[in-house]
Design a protein around this motif. Structure first.
Motif, short mmCIF file in Angstrom:
data_model
loop_
_atom_site.label_atom_id
_atom_site.label_comp_id
_atom_site.label_asym_id
_atom_site.label_seq_id
_atom_site.Cartn_x
_atom_site.Cartn_y
_atom_site.Cartn_z
N PHE A 253 0.83 -1.21 0.00
CA PHE A 253 0.00 0.00 0.00
C PHE A 253 0.86 1.25 0.00
O PHE A 253 0.64 2.18 -0.77
CB PHE A 253 -0.95 0.05 1.21
CG PHE A 253 -1.64 1.38 1.29
CD1 PHE A 253 -2.74 1.65 0.50
CD2 PHE A 253 -1.13 2.41 2.07
CE1 PHE A 253 -3.33 2.91 0.51
CE2 PHE A 253 -1.71 3.66 2.09
CZ PHE A 253 -2.82 3.91 1.30
N TYR A 254 1.86 1.29 0.88
CA TYR A 254 2.73 2.47 0.98
C TYR A 254 3.42 2.75 -0.35
O TYR A 254 3.51 3.90 -0.78
CB TYR A 254 3.75 2.28 2.10
CG TYR A 254 4.65 3.47 2.30
CD1 TYR A 254 4.21 4.59 3.01
CD2 TYR A 254 5.93 3.49 1.76
CE1 TYR A 254 5.03 5.69 3.18
CE2 TYR A 254 6.76 4.60 1.93
CZ TYR A 254 6.30 5.69 2.64
OH TYR A 254 7.10 6.79 2.80
N CYS B 143 -4.81 5.82 -3.53
CA CYS B 143 -3.98 5.44 -2.39
C CYS B 143 -3.29 6.67 -1.79
O CYS B 143 -3.23 6.80 -0.56
CB CYS B 143 -2.93 4.41 -2.83
SG CYS B 143 -3.64 2.78 -3.17
N LYS C 250 2.33 2.01 -3.31
CA LYS C 250 1.32 2.59 -4.22
C LYS C 250 1.04 4.04 -3.87
O LYS C 250 0.91 4.89 -4.75
CB LYS C 250 0.01 1.79 -4.13
CG LYS C 250 0.05 0.45 -4.80
CD LYS C 250 -1.32 -0.21 -4.65
CE LYS C 250 -1.33 -1.60 -5.19
NZ LYS C 250 -2.67 -2.22 -5.02
N ALA C 251 0.93 4.34 -2.58
CA ALA C 251 0.63 5.71 -2.16
C ALA C 251 1.75 6.66 -2.57
O ALA C 251 1.50 7.78 -3.01
CB ALA C 251 0.40 5.76 -0.65
N GLU D 130 -6.16 4.15 -9.27
CA GLU D 130 -5.90 3.45 -8.01
C GLU D 130 -4.73 4.05 -7.24
O GLU D 130 -4.79 4.23 -6.02
CB GLU D 130 -5.64 1.97 -8.26
CG GLU D 130 -5.35 1.21 -6.99
CD GLU D 130 -4.80 -0.19 -7.21
OE1 GLU D 130 -4.62 -0.90 -6.21
OE2 GLU D 130 -4.53 -0.56 -8.37
N ALA E 224 -9.22 2.15 -0.88
CA ALA E 224 -7.92 2.69 -0.48
C ALA E 224 -7.88 3.10 0.99
O ALA E 224 -6.86 2.92 1.66
CB ALA E 224 -7.53 3.88 -1.36
N ASP F 7 -2.19 0.40 7.03
CA ASP F 7 -0.79 0.84 6.92
C ASP F 7 -0.45 1.81 8.06
O ASP F 7 0.58 1.69 8.70
CB ASP F 7 -0.56 1.50 5.56
CG ASP F 7 0.88 1.91 5.35
OD1 ASP F 7 1.71 1.02 5.05
OD2 ASP F 7 1.19 3.11 5.48
N ALA G 225 -7.13 0.28 3.45
CA ALA G 225 -5.72 -0.12 3.27
C ALA G 225 -4.80 0.93 3.90
O ALA G 225 -3.80 0.59 4.54
CB ALA G 225 -5.40 -0.31 1.79
N ALA G 226 -5.14 2.20 3.73
CA ALA G 226 -4.34 3.28 4.33
C ALA G 226 -4.41 3.19 5.85
O ALA G 226 -3.41 3.39 6.54
CB ALA G 226 -4.85 4.64 3.85
N TYR H 224 -3.86 8.01 1.96
CA TYR H 224 -2.69 8.16 2.83
C TYR H 224 -2.65 9.58 3.41
O TYR H 224 -2.46 9.76 4.62
CB TYR H 224 -1.43 7.88 2.01
CG TYR H 224 -0.14 8.01 2.78
CD1 TYR H 224 0.39 6.92 3.48
CD2 TYR H 224 0.56 9.21 2.81
CE1 TYR H 224 1.57 7.04 4.19
CE2 TYR H 224 1.74 9.33 3.52
CZ TYR H 224 2.24 8.25 4.20
OH TYR H 224 3.41 8.37 4.92
#
Length: 143
Positions: A8-9, A96, A11-12, A92, A129, A136, A132-133, A100
């Motif tokens: 995830f990180y 993310c 992607k962000a 996407e 997202a 994370d 998921a954020a 974030y």
């Protein structure tokens, strides 16, 4: 001990360039002025402390292949949230980055609080997202 970077990180961070690019696309000024607004917003809203104010060329690089500093991504999110046009993530990776940054603009006690506080037009685009954020973000608190 270094923790491995979460998917995830990663992607962000890749999406952060898209986020700054979205600001560059929608901001109604020349790139030098938009860069100044971004840095001033970061300072005034306490979203980070830019060492210096970037120029338009730097802003252009950040919206391309160069990962922007986190203060720039947070400030871009903050500014995009203020726009009457209600921009939303375009893909996407950008979603993310939005998620974030959303979790770093304010303190939320729970994921439900963060979801409830979202502007309505972002609820669906950040539906995947934001959890998921949150996961994370919670992992970082455990370090």
């Amino acid at each position: 001990m270094n923790m491995p970077e979460s998917p995830f990180y990663a992607k962000a961070m890749r999406g952060a360039s898209r986020l700054v690019g979205h600001w560059l696309l929608l901001g109604q000024a020349d790139p030098d002025r938009l860069a100044m607004i971004l840095a001033d917003t970061a300072r005034v809203a306490k979203l980070g402390e830019p060492e210096e104010t970037p120029d338009g060329a730097t802003l252009g690089a950040w919206s391309g292949d160069t990962t922007p500093p986190l203060w720039a991504a947070r400030a871009a999110t903050f500014l995009l949230l203020q726009m009457p046009a209600k921009p939303a993530p375009r893909d996407e990776l950008e979603a993310c980055a939005w998620a974030y940054c959303w979790l770093r603009l304010r303190h939320f006690d729970t994921l439900a609080d963060a979801q409830a506080a979202l502007p309505p037009h972002l609820a669906e685009p950040l539906a995947e997202a934001l959890p998921a954020a949150w996961h994370d973000h919670q992992q970082l608190r455990l370090i």
